[in-house]
Design an enzyme around this catalytic site. Structure first.
Site, PDB file in Angstrom:
ATOM      1  CG  ASP A   7      -1.890   1.179   1.458  1.00 20.06           C
ATOM      2  OD1 ASP A   7      -2.404   1.598   0.353  1.00 20.06           O
ATOM      3  OD2 ASP A   7      -2.014   1.719   2.357  1.00 20.06           O
ATOM      4  CG  ASP A   9      -1.953   7.379   0.148  1.00 22.83           C
ATOM      5  OD1 ASP A   9      -1.122   8.119  -0.053  1.00 22.83           O
ATOM      6  OD2 ASP A   9      -2.897   7.179  -0.587  1.00 22.83           O
TER       7      ASP A   9
END
Length: 218
Positions: A7, A9
């Site tokens: 991922d 963020d």
């Protein structure tokens, strides 16, 4: 070769690039700051509690780009990377990516943030392969609409499977690093889920299931 999936963020960077991009648009005077900031904050709160309407959010977030060409926006992207992204890059994340490269793993970022915002961030991190919410372009101009499978919650699993089929890859032995409970659908189908500076909901689930937990911020 195995897949190392990340991922973006609040995992590889110490902030949310989607939310920061909205703030950046306000600062640059490209939107009505008061109205847009209020919407940006509400959508971010919805995301944090797992109730984001991803289609409504993308319609909101991409509208300021409509009618512009990607080339015309490159200077804006460069300024955003310089002023908003580089200050929140994490040395420990750089080290983690390097470790996987040295192992010979294939690196892939998968994010709910749109690819217009995240492609230059992935490049900054030295990761060549990215799956984000794709942005529609017609006649060389951004339409302000997303296209294809949206990489949010279950959509991340679907889009990843599409990518695996195109690339002749499998998830055997793969790992996935994420901070967010919104990524549970993908974490649950991965052999090696790893929680990175997890939100409270995901941290509790990880403790219950015995998933590894690490921090890239300390």
């Amino acid at each position: 070769m195995t897949l190392a999936i990340f991922d973006l963020d609040n995992t590889l960077i110490a902030g949310d690039s989607d939310h920061l991009w909205g703030e950046f648009l306000c600062t640059e005077g490209l939107v009505d700051a008061e109205t847009f900031r209020a919407g940006n904050e509400q959508f971010y709160a919805d995301y944090q509690r797992g109730a984001l309407d991803i289609e409504a959010y993308l319609a909101f977030a991409l509208a300021p780009l409509a009618g512009r060409s990607p080339d015309a926006l490159k200077e804006l992207q460069t300024k955003f990377i310089r002023e908003c992204i580089r200050p929140i890059m994490l040395p420990a994340a750089t080290s983690l990516l390097k470790k996987h490269r040295q192992r010979g793993d294939r690196l892939l970022i998968i994010t709910a943030t749109n690819e217009f915002v995240t492609t230059p961030i992935a490049r900054e991190l030295g990761v060549d392969e990215l799956l984000g919410c794709a942005v529609e372009i017609e006649k060389g101009l951004l339409t302000g609409r997303p296209t294809g499978t949206l990489t949010y919650r279950e959509g991340k699993v679907k889009r990843l499977k599409e990518w695996l089929n195109r690339n002749g890859e499998t998830l055997e032995g793969a790992c996935f690093y994420s901070d967010s409970h919104n990524d549970l659908p993908l974490l649950e189908v991965i052999d090696n889920p790893v929680v990175v500076d997890g939100d409270p909901t995901l941290t509790a689930i990880a403790a219950e299931r015995g998933w590894p937990r690490i921090s890239l911020r300390r």
